[in-house]
Write an enzyme that holds these catalytic residues in place. Structure first.
Site: not given
Ligand code: NOJ
Length: 740
Positions: A268
């Site tokens: 993430d």
């Molecule tokens: C953080 C989020 O937790 C995740 O779900 C998301 O896909 C990414 N950022 C990209 O924006």
């Protein structure tokens, strides 16, 4: 559950030869480059990214949705880098791209996998036309805490429903053929257990024992892997002391070794660097080591891999083979998407934003997602000819942006039709619609307009209140500790109630809310989640009876937040509560301490049941279930049993009902939930019609991870229920015996 089977790495697959061939040509720096995903949003234009791409120092970009910019980035990768490897272009396409569908929690309330799949197909088509080839959806974290803002992005509290919809969304996004120009790679996230963050506070720690992890949080991921999901994303959260991004138990033992996943694992956002902040590593160098050894193939939006992976190999701390395996996962995904054949999209071929089909599907999905919680004295539907004037009041009646919900980066707000606009359109001149916003927004404590609201309500035959939460109150990093209607909305309801005319409330929100303080003050109550662009036409049709409500709760609605987590598939405990073995706080003095009454698992001030249970939802039809039967009272491991019941629509209008099958395994090597959803069907039933609802259950579908953590079906006694919610009491029994 799925028609697909796991496709383990197949050495004979021509793609594997291409991967190996390309890998053999790559320098260590180029390999590391494939493991990096860079932010390509507005502040990072092509001329900033070009040097990285030209040097082969980036394998993927995210957060760009402009077709010309994406084509240019691909051109640089293909024409100006040594090996011409195309880019993965990622974007959060969560519940629609241009055409916004209900938030995933609302989609789950439809209990309609075909519709969820078709919504994902439309989103994929619209996103792919912009050059996006990878989305970070579906989010399939089982979510039992309405305080958590990200429950909006989930399919709710249930393992089975989440797994079925996970498969539907993966298949919708990826289509039959990943190379097709309207397919994009899906990403099951967040692996794993993110939904269990303590007190629903985003990014917090999770405490999930292995058995709970395997039986509750992992099955939707396993289903997604079986359905062929191309990628997975790690979780920000710390699970049993090891954050998802460094968790080799999850990423290697379970995902690769047990499930045979051959796709790509992405971290993430910046979560590799965060390993140090978690207190797991001393510095970025160690964080890179932990993540890569745990099995994270690509770093999202950070520079830890870029700064340290090559040195980790050169110093001998990790073998280059570990890098090769990760890069192979990245390259394999690119080959599977057909990007080496054609990474570009034709900017001239853009689906019209909001095509008739897309908007139609968005309306159908919104219609099916709305849950009717209360309808006293058949307050709904309104009879258009019996109504001369209607008050439409509240901060969410005419809020085109807010009805779309969280995660709508590219959503076209111009497509939104609000409830106010749709009601006016539907009733035309026949009903005088008088609108008052009454509150600046849902959080407002300014009650100055309440007197006028009361006057408007008094001047009309009935009032509809549009209440809830704006989109900004749910989603990532938007958790709440109090899940009542924000601001002074409950006071507004109470003031309108005193007018003495029919009151209907429609709640639009990104999470379950505690509604006990308004429930008695309304005649009818609809829960609409954030329904997306077509919120208005969907809700108007329901209010005026052009459609019957058919959504069912994908998550329990608590009475008070202190009950959380409250979910139907709880364990029995040694002292389960029952209606005759609880005490209310107001009566406590009447019970001497020595009495055994009240010695059970409940709250003195909230009892033991939710306000509305999982699976609940009323209809304009009247559904009755009877005659539950089982095809056999004894079956062997490996057999199938059929459970059936009769479903009658005793009402006066045709309507859809979602018939639900629940099971309980009475005794296990580990304790089992008191009920578990094991099947469901959406059925159209005409007035007066009786249909037989039939569920076939193979004993494999009753398997769970036992005390040894292995997946197996344990012989013994089972209960099975069919009904219209998890509170159904229509029960039969059968026994599974070990095969002879
Ligand atoms: C953080 C989020 O937790 C995740 O779900 C998301 O896909 C990414 N950022 C990209 O924006």
């Amino acid at each position: 559950m799925s028609k697909h089977t796991v496709v383990p790495l197949n050495e004979a697959d021509p793609i594997e030869a291409r991967v190996a061939n390309l890998l053999a040509k790559m320098t260590l720096a180029e390999k590391v480059g494939q493991m990096r995903q860079l932010n390509a949003s507005e502040g990072y234009p092509p001329d900033y990214l070009a040097p990285f791409i030209q040097a082969g120092a980036v394998g993927s970009v995210l957060n760009q949705a402009d077709v010309d910019i994406i084509n240019e980035l691909q051109r640089i990768a293909i024409e100006d880098s040594r090996l011409g490897i195309p880019l993965l272009v990622g974007r959060d396409v969560i519940h629609g791209f241009k055409t916004i569908f209900p938030i995933p929690l609302g989609q789950a309330a439809t209990w309609n996998p075909e519709l969820v799949g078709e919504g994902a197909r439309i989103a994929a088509r619209e996103a792919a036309a912009a050059g996006i080839n990878w989305t970070f959806a579906p989010m399939i974290d089982v979510s039992r805490d309405p305080r958590w803002g990200r429950i909006a992005e989930s399919f709710g509290e249930d393992v089975f429903l989440t797994a079925v919809l996970a498969v539907a969304m993966v298949e919708g996004l990826q289509g039959d053929d990943l190379t097709s120009p309207d397919s994009i790679a899906a990403c099951a996230k967040h692996f794993a257990g993110y939904g269990a963050v303590e007190s629903g506070r985003d990014y917090a720690t999770t405490n999930i024992p292995e058995n709970e992890l395997r039986n509750v949080y992992l099955p939707p991921f396993r289903a997604a892997v079986r359905a062929g999901v191309a990628t997975l994303m790690t979780s920000f959260s710390d699970i049993d002391g090891v954050p998802g991004t460094a968790n080799a138990f999850l990423l290697r033992q379970i995902l690769r070794d047990e499930w045979g996943f051959a796709g790509l694992v992405v971290s993430d956002w910046d979560s590799i660097r965060q390993l140090h902040i978690h207190g797991l590593t001393e510095n970025d160098w160690d964080s890179a080591f932990e993540a890569v050894t745990a099995g994270v193939d690509m770093e999202m939006a950070g520079d830890i891999y870029g700064n340290h992976l090559a040195a980790l190999v050169e110093s001998g701390r990790i073998a280059v083979g570990m890098i090769d395996a990760a890069v192979a996962n990245v390259l394999r995904t690119k080959f599977q998407l057909g990007l080496f054949e054609d990474p570009y999209v034709d900017p001239a071929v853009q689906p019209a934003a909001g095509s008739e089909h897309a908007v139609g599907m968005a309306k159908t999905m919104a219609t099916q997602s709305v849950v009717l919680l209360k309808n006293d004295n058949a307050a709904l539907p309104f009879a258009a000819d019996g109504l001369r004037s209607l008050a439409v009041i509240g901060p969410l009646a005419d809020a085109p942006y807010e009805q779309l919900g969280t995660w709508i980066f590219d959503g076209d707000v111009g497509l939104s039709v609000t409830p106010l606009a749709a009601i006016r359109e539907l009733v035309g001149d026949t009903v005088d619609v008088r609108y008052l916003r009454a509150m600046e927004n849902s959080r407002s404590r300014e009650t100055a307009a309440f007197d006028e609201a009361v006057e408007v309500a008094r001047s009309c035959d009935a009032t509809i209140l549009f209440l809830g939460e704006e989109s900004i109150l749910s989603g990532e990093a938007h958790s709440r500790a109090n899940i009542d209607l924000p601001g002074d909305q409950a006071k507004l309801v109470q003031r309108i109630r005193k007018v003495g005319k029919p009151v209907v409330a429609v709640i639009l929100a990104g999470r379950p809310l505690t509604l006990a303080n308004i429930l008695d003050h309304v005649d009818a109550l609809l829960f609409g989640w954030h329904p997306g662009a077509m919120a208005g036409p969907a809700i108007a049709d329901l209010l005026f009876g052009h459609e019957s409500p058919s959504g069912k709760l994908p998550v329990s609605l608590p009475r008070v937040v202190g009950q959380v987590p409250i979910y139907y598939s709880q364990k029995n405990s040694g002292k389960p509560a029952s209606a005759d073995n609880i005490v209310h706080i107001d009566d406590i003095d009447a019970f001497a301490p020595q009495t055994s009454v009240g010695m059970s698992s409940f709250h003195l001030d909230a009892g033991y049941t939710p306000l509305f249970e999982f699976g609940y939802g009323l209809s304009y039809g009247r559904f009755e279930y009877a005659n539950i039967r089982t095809s056999a009272h004894h079956i062997c491991i490996g057999d199938t049993v059929t459970i059936s019941a009769e479903l009658t629509n005793a009402g006066e209008v045709a309507a859809d009902e979602i018939a639900q099958l629940y099971v309980r395994d009475l005794v296990g090597s580990v304790t089992r939930p008191v009920k578990q959803l094991a099947g469901f069907q959406r059925l159209r039933v005409e007035p007066g019609q009786t249909v037989t609802v039939e569920f076939r259950l193979h004993t494999d579908e009753l398997a769970f991870h036992g005390r040894d953590q292995r997946l197996a079906t344990e012989p013994g006694e089972f209960h099975a229920w069919i009904g219209g919610s998890s509170a159904t009491e229509l029960r039969t029994e059968f026994r599974i015996v070990a095969s002879s």
